[in-house]
Structure formats: structure tokens, C-alpha cells
Design an enzyme around this catalytic site. Structure first.
Site, short mmCIF file in Angstrom:
data_model
loop_
_atom_site.label_atom_id
_atom_site.label_comp_id
_atom_site.label_asym_id
_atom_site.label_seq_id
_atom_site.Cartn_x
_atom_site.Cartn_y
_atom_site.Cartn_z
N SER A 124 -136.70 -21.40 -49.20
CA SER A 124 -137.33 -20.58 -48.17
C SER A 124 -136.39 -20.37 -47.00
O SER A 124 -135.58 -21.25 -46.67
CB SER A 124 -138.58 -21.33 -47.67
OG SER A 124 -139.08 -20.73 -46.51
N TYR A 148 -142.59 -29.27 -44.26
CA TYR A 148 -142.49 -28.36 -45.40
C TYR A 148 -141.05 -27.88 -45.57
O TYR A 148 -140.46 -27.96 -46.65
CB TYR A 148 -143.44 -27.15 -45.21
CG TYR A 148 -143.11 -25.99 -46.12
CD1 TYR A 148 -143.32 -26.10 -47.49
CD2 TYR A 148 -142.58 -24.80 -45.61
CE1 TYR A 148 -143.01 -25.04 -48.34
CE2 TYR A 148 -142.27 -23.74 -46.44
CZ TYR A 148 -142.48 -23.86 -47.80
OH TYR A 148 -142.16 -22.82 -48.64
N LYS A 152 -138.06 -28.64 -48.53
CA LYS A 152 -137.27 -27.63 -49.25
C LYS A 152 -135.78 -27.92 -49.11
O LYS A 152 -135.02 -27.81 -50.08
CB LYS A 152 -137.57 -26.22 -48.68
CG LYS A 152 -138.95 -25.71 -49.02
CD LYS A 152 -139.02 -25.31 -50.47
CE LYS A 152 -140.42 -24.97 -50.91
NZ LYS A 152 -140.58 -24.86 -52.36
P1 NAD Z 1 -148.67 -20.68 -54.65
O1 NAD Z 1 -149.39 -21.80 -54.01
O2 NAD Z 1 -149.42 -19.42 -54.93
O3 NAD Z 1 -147.99 -21.17 -56.01
C1 NAD Z 1 -147.56 -22.49 -56.21
C2 NAD Z 1 -148.18 -22.96 -57.51
O4 NAD Z 1 -147.75 -24.30 -57.74
C3 NAD Z 1 -149.71 -22.99 -57.48
O5 NAD Z 1 -150.19 -22.30 -58.60
C4 NAD Z 1 -150.08 -24.47 -57.53
O6 NAD Z 1 -151.27 -24.68 -58.24
C5 NAD Z 1 -148.85 -25.05 -58.21
N1 NAD Z 1 -148.57 -26.44 -57.89
C6 NAD Z 1 -148.51 -27.03 -56.67
N2 NAD Z 1 -148.19 -28.32 -56.79
C7 NAD Z 1 -148.02 -28.56 -58.12
C8 NAD Z 1 -147.68 -29.70 -58.89
N3 NAD Z 1 -147.46 -30.89 -58.29
N4 NAD Z 1 -147.60 -29.59 -60.22
C9 NAD Z 1 -147.84 -28.40 -60.83
N5 NAD Z 1 -148.18 -27.29 -60.17
C10 NAD Z 1 -148.25 -27.37 -58.82
O7 NAD Z 1 -147.38 -20.39 -53.74
P2 NAD Z 1 -146.34 -19.20 -53.84
O8 NAD Z 1 -146.48 -18.37 -52.61
O9 NAD Z 1 -146.36 -18.56 -55.17
O10 NAD Z 1 -145.00 -20.04 -53.65
C11 NAD Z 1 -144.21 -20.45 -54.76
C12 NAD Z 1 -143.03 -21.22 -54.23
O11 NAD Z 1 -142.29 -20.40 -53.33
C13 NAD Z 1 -143.40 -22.48 -53.46
O12 NAD Z 1 -142.49 -23.50 -53.80
C14 NAD Z 1 -143.24 -22.07 -52.00
O13 NAD Z 1 -142.90 -23.16 -51.19
C15 NAD Z 1 -142.08 -21.07 -52.10
N6 NAD Z 1 -142.08 -20.11 -50.98
C16 NAD Z 1 -143.18 -19.32 -50.75
C17 NAD Z 1 -143.18 -18.44 -49.68
C18 NAD Z 1 -144.39 -17.58 -49.37
O14 NAD Z 1 -144.48 -17.09 -48.25
N7 NAD Z 1 -145.31 -17.37 -50.32
C19 NAD Z 1 -142.06 -18.33 -48.85
C20 NAD Z 1 -140.96 -19.12 -49.13
C21 NAD Z 1 -140.98 -20.01 -50.21
N1 UFG Z 2 -149.13 -13.55 -37.38
C1 UFG Z 2 -150.08 -13.08 -36.50
N2 UFG Z 2 -151.39 -13.37 -36.74
C2 UFG Z 2 -151.79 -14.11 -37.82
C3 UFG Z 2 -150.80 -14.59 -38.72
C4 UFG Z 2 -149.47 -14.30 -38.46
O1 UFG Z 2 -149.77 -12.43 -35.52
O2 UFG Z 2 -152.99 -14.35 -37.97
C5 UFG Z 2 -147.72 -13.24 -37.11
C6 UFG Z 2 -146.86 -14.48 -36.90
O3 UFG Z 2 -146.94 -14.90 -35.55
C7 UFG Z 2 -145.48 -13.95 -37.32
C8 UFG Z 2 -145.81 -12.95 -38.42
O4 UFG Z 2 -147.18 -12.61 -38.26
O5 UFG Z 2 -144.89 -13.25 -36.25
C9 UFG Z 2 -145.62 -13.52 -39.83
O6 UFG Z 2 -146.35 -14.74 -39.93
P1 UFG Z 2 -146.60 -15.43 -41.35
O7 UFG Z 2 -147.45 -16.62 -41.10
O8 UFG Z 2 -147.08 -14.44 -42.34
O9 UFG Z 2 -145.14 -15.85 -41.82
P2 UFG Z 2 -144.07 -16.82 -41.17
O10 UFG Z 2 -142.84 -16.01 -40.92
O11 UFG Z 2 -144.62 -17.57 -40.04
O12 UFG Z 2 -143.80 -17.88 -42.35
C10 UFG Z 2 -143.68 -17.49 -43.71
C11 UFG Z 2 -144.26 -18.58 -44.59
C12 UFG Z 2 -143.41 -19.80 -44.53
C13 UFG Z 2 -142.00 -19.46 -44.88
C14 UFG Z 2 -141.49 -18.38 -43.98
C15 UFG Z 2 -140.13 -17.94 -44.39
O13 UFG Z 2 -145.57 -18.89 -44.18
O14 UFG Z 2 -143.86 -20.73 -45.49
O15 UFG Z 2 -142.36 -17.23 -44.04
O16 UFG Z 2 -140.12 -17.58 -45.73
F1 UFG Z 2 -141.23 -20.55 -44.73
#
Ligand code: NAD
Ligand code: UFG
Length: 335
Positions: A124, A148, A152
Site C-alpha cells: 500500500s 496497518y 505492510k
Molecule cells: P478485502 O477485505 O475486500 O479483501 C481481503 C480478503 O482477505 C477478504 O476476502 C478477507 O475475507 C480475506 N482475509 C483476511 N484475512 C484472512 C486470513 N487470515 N486468511 C484468509 N483470508 C483472509 O480487501 P481488499 O480491498 O480487496 O484488499 C486486498 C489487499 O490489498 C489487502 O491486503 C489490503 O491491505 C491491500 N490494500 C487495499 C487497499 C484498499 O484501499 N482497498 C489499499 C492498499 C492496499
Molecule cells: N474522506 C472524506 N469523508 C469520508 C471519507 C473520506 O472526506 O467520509 C476523504 C479523506 O479525508 C481523504 C479522501 O477522502 O481525503 C480519501 O479517503 P479514504 O479513506 O478513501 O482513503 P485514504 O487515502 O485515507 O486511505 C486509503 C486506504 C488505506 C490505504 C491508502 C493508500 O483506506 O488503507 O488509501 O492506499 F493505505
């Protein structure tokens, strides 16, 4: 290739399963369903037009993982499984280190046992912490601001140590920026359990009337319109990036950290405006105080992904907003 997707029924995993299948890979999804539903498997099968293997299990269960890797003759793993809520990680840090770091150790052990040493890991942009300069390049210092993000970074570092200890390992850590949107079919998408933390799911819930208004956190940031700026990336572009990373690893060994972002930032108000315009709906909002831990602005330098993976984001903010609402409408109909 036969590819195992841990966390494969989750938001990003399910979209990547589609792309990898359409690319000709045979995918096996491995998920404990803690944050997703088994019905996603049938939806993936519906879109790709063939069956898709699913194993319900936890990545901390090394024996089950080892057996799964053997049963499905896996060649490479894309490791999505993990917990991802920033706020929750400060309340329950050990859950995050256990699930994310211990889960990754368990996976690596299972892969070693089976002699499988190709992994794409879901990292991330949060590993960078507060940006010292923009756009964020991979060489930017890492200093995550919460458990978190630190989980990572620990995994990234562990994988780097592993690749240095054994030249057979081939690892790409993909540093995602802000994934949003859904597959064009609207059949799969982001379905957070409980109250969403992220902007786009909150906007779609407000748009369909599930919530009365959106709170915009901060309108006094040093950005064009005072609201936070992020690099939103369409989840299908992100999924394409995983296919590109697996191709890259066919020819390259070692450890690589690579940004997946568009290189462009959009403010919260710009996202709301785009959403309203393309979907022809209202998104009532009010300004609220800044959210603790938020940075004013960040966006990627995606140059390394272009150079090494021959990948760049193709879809724009309009596509992200249209597909996100299409999926939300389907969720509404189903409930
Ligand atoms: P998500 O929660 O939709 O998907 C993660 C999946 O992993 C889920 O289906 C959950 O059931 C499964 N899981 C969690 N713990 C587990 C375990 N111990 N064993 C087996 N399965 C498990 O999340 P996502 O948005 O698809 O994110 C996927 C990956 O990408 C994550 O590692 C997250 O940290 C990373 N990531 C997501 C974002 C974002 O904004 N969505 C940003 C940066 C990184
Ligand atoms: N925001 C609002 N109102 C809300 C939610 C969010 O104004 O109710 C704003 C936040 O302040 C920010 C922007 O929308 O300016 C994006 O916020 P998000 O929560 O959607 O995303 P972040 O950038 O805070 O974080 C996300 C994921 C993290 C990840 C990061 C970088 O939540 O897990 O992107 O990938 F690490």
C-alpha cells in the site's frame, strides 16, 4: 500458470481473478471469508464463463495452505489476504500483526515446502507515510503512521530479506494508491461490512439514500479547493497490474516494490462532482473537521510500473464513479 489468490473473494482479489482468468491463468481462490462472501465465486464464474476453484481457509493455517498449493499444482501466489482498516489497526494492533505478518510467514513457509517462490504481494502507498515530496516514487523513505501500514512494511521487508537469502525468490510488492470502482458488469465490487471507512463506498451509499449525507473531512488543506487529494485508481486497472507483475516475474528474480497509481490526484470535491455529473444524482455533503491521520495530498509516480511492467492506468474518474454506483445498485436490489 496456476495461480493461488489468497484473499481471492475480497474486493481487489475478485477483480484480479477475472483478469488473470481472462489472461489464460487457472486461478484458485483461498479465503477465510472474514470480509467477503462465498457467493462472489459464482459471480466470478458467471463473468468468466467457467468454473473457478475455491478453498475456504485461513492463511495462518500452514498445513491447509501447503496441501492447497500441492493439490492445485500452484506456480505463483498473489497474496491479498489481510486486514485493512487503518483505525481498527490502532485499536487492535496485535490482530493486524498476527493476521497480516504471521499470515504472510505461514504462506511463505507453505510456499517453501512446495518449492514455489513467485509472489505478488498487496502492499500500500500507506508505507510512505506523510509525503516529503510528490509525486511519490518508490525510493521515497518509508514511515507508515499506523499499525496497518507498519504490518505492510514488515511484510515487504521480510520478503526482501527472503529474496536476498535465496536467488530463486521472485517477488513484486505492489504499492496500491486508492482503488475504487468495480467491474463493468456491476456483479462484483467493494462491499464493506458495517460502516465504510473509505470515500467511494460512502459516496455510493449516500447516492442511493442509505445515508443522508457525506462528511467531507477538512476544507482547509493547502490544496486547490481545500479538500484532501488522492490518486484514485480503477480496480480493473489495478487488477491488470497484477497480470503484468506475474508476466514480469517470468523473466525477473529478486524483490521489487512498484507503485500502482494513475499519477494524478483528485480532491474530495472533484470526486463528488464527477460522481454527480456522470450518474445524474445528488450527493448531499457537509464539511467536517479534518480526520486524524489524514495527509493533505498524495499521488503516485507510476513510471516504474510503466518501465518494468509495461503497465499504466487506462480508466478515468468517470468510469470509476459509474461502475461504483452500478455495483451499489446491485447490492441494494439483492438486499
Ligand atoms: P478485502 O477485505 O475486500 O479483501 C481481503 C480478503 O482477505 C477478504 O476476502 C478477507 O475475507 C480475506 N482475509 C483476511 N484475512 C484472512 C486470513 N487470515 N486468511 C484468509 N483470508 C483472509 O480487501 P481488499 O480491498 O480487496 O484488499 C486486498 C489487499 O490489498 C489487502 O491486503 C489490503 O491491505 C491491500 N490494500 C487495499 C487497499 C484498499 O484501499 N482497498 C489499499 C492498499 C492496499
Ligand atoms: N474522506 C472524506 N469523508 C469520508 C471519507 C473520506 O472526506 O467520509 C476523504 C479523506 O479525508 C481523504 C479522501 O477522502 O481525503 C480519501 O479517503 P479514504 O479513506 O478513501 O482513503 P485514504 O487515502 O485515507 O486511505 C486509503 C486506504 C488505506 C490505504 C491508502 C493508500 O483506506 O488503507 O488509501 O492506499 F493505505
Amino acid at each position: 500458470m496456476n495461480v493461488l489468490l489468497t484473499g481471492g473473494t475480497g474486493y481487489i482479489g475478485s477483480h484480479t481473478a477475472l483478469v488473470l482468468s481472462q489472461f489464460g491463468h487457472q486461478v484458485t481462490l483461498f479465503d477465510n471469508l472474514s470480509n467477503s462472501k462465498k457467493s462472489v465465486v459464482a459471480r466470478i464464474e458467471n463473468i468468466i464463463g467457467r468454473s473457478c476453484s475455491f478453498v475456504e481457509g485461513d492463511v495462518c493455517d500452514t498445513a491447509l495452505l501447503t496441501a492447497t498449493l500441492a493439490e492445485y499444482s500452484i506456480d505463483a501466489v498473489v497474496h491479498f489476504a489481510g486486514l485493512k482498516a487503518v483505525g481498527e489497526s490502532s485499536e487492535n494492533p496485535i490482530d493486524y500483526y498476527f493476521n497480516n505478518v504471521q499470515g504472510s510467514i505461514s504462506l511463505i513457509k507453505a510456499m517453501e515446502t512446495q518449492g514455489i517462490r513467485t509472489m505478488v504481494f498487496s502492499s500500500s502507498a500507506t508505507v510512505y507515510g506523510s509525503p516529503q515530496q510528490l509525486p511519490l516514487k518508490e525510493e521515497h523513505p518509508t514511515d507508515p503512521a499506523n499499525p496497518y501500514g507498519r504490518s505492510k512494511l514488515h511484510i515487504e521487508e521480510m520478503l526482501n530479506d527472503l529474496a536476498q537469502s535465496n536467488q530463486d525468490w521472485r517477488v513484486v510488492c505492489l504499492r496500491y494508491f486508492n482503488p475504487v470502482g468495480a467491474h463493468d458488469s456491476g456483479l462484483i465490487g467493494e462491499q464493506p461490512q458495517g460502516t465504510p471507512n473509505n470515500l467511494m463506498p460512502l459516496i455510493t451509499q449516500v447516492a442511493v439514500g442509505q445515508r443522508s449525507e457525506l462528511r467531507v473531512f477538512g476544507n482547509d488543506y493547502p490544496t486547490g479547493d481545500g479538500t484532501g487529494v488522492r490518486d484514485y485508481i480503477h480496480v480493473m486497472d489495478l487488477a491488470d497490474g497484477h497480470a503484468a507483475a506475474l508476466e514480469f516475474l517470468k523473466e525477473s528474480s529478486g524483490w521489487h516494490a512498484i507503485n500502482l497509481g494513475t499519477g494524478f490526484g483528485h480532491s474530495v470535491l472533484e470526486v463528488i462532482q464527477a460522481f454527480k455529473t456522470v450518474n445524474g444524482c445528488e450527493v448531499p455533503y457537509r464539511f467536517a473537521p479534518r480526520r486524524i491521520g489524514d495527509v493533505p495530498e498524495y499521488y503516485a509516480d507510476p513510471g516504474k510500473a510503466g518501465k518494468l511492467l509495461n503497465w499504466s492506468a487506462k480508466r478515468g474518474l468517470d468510469d470509476m464513479c459509474i461502475s461504483a454506483l452500478k455495483y451499489q445498485n446491485l447490492v441494494e436490489k439483492a438486499s
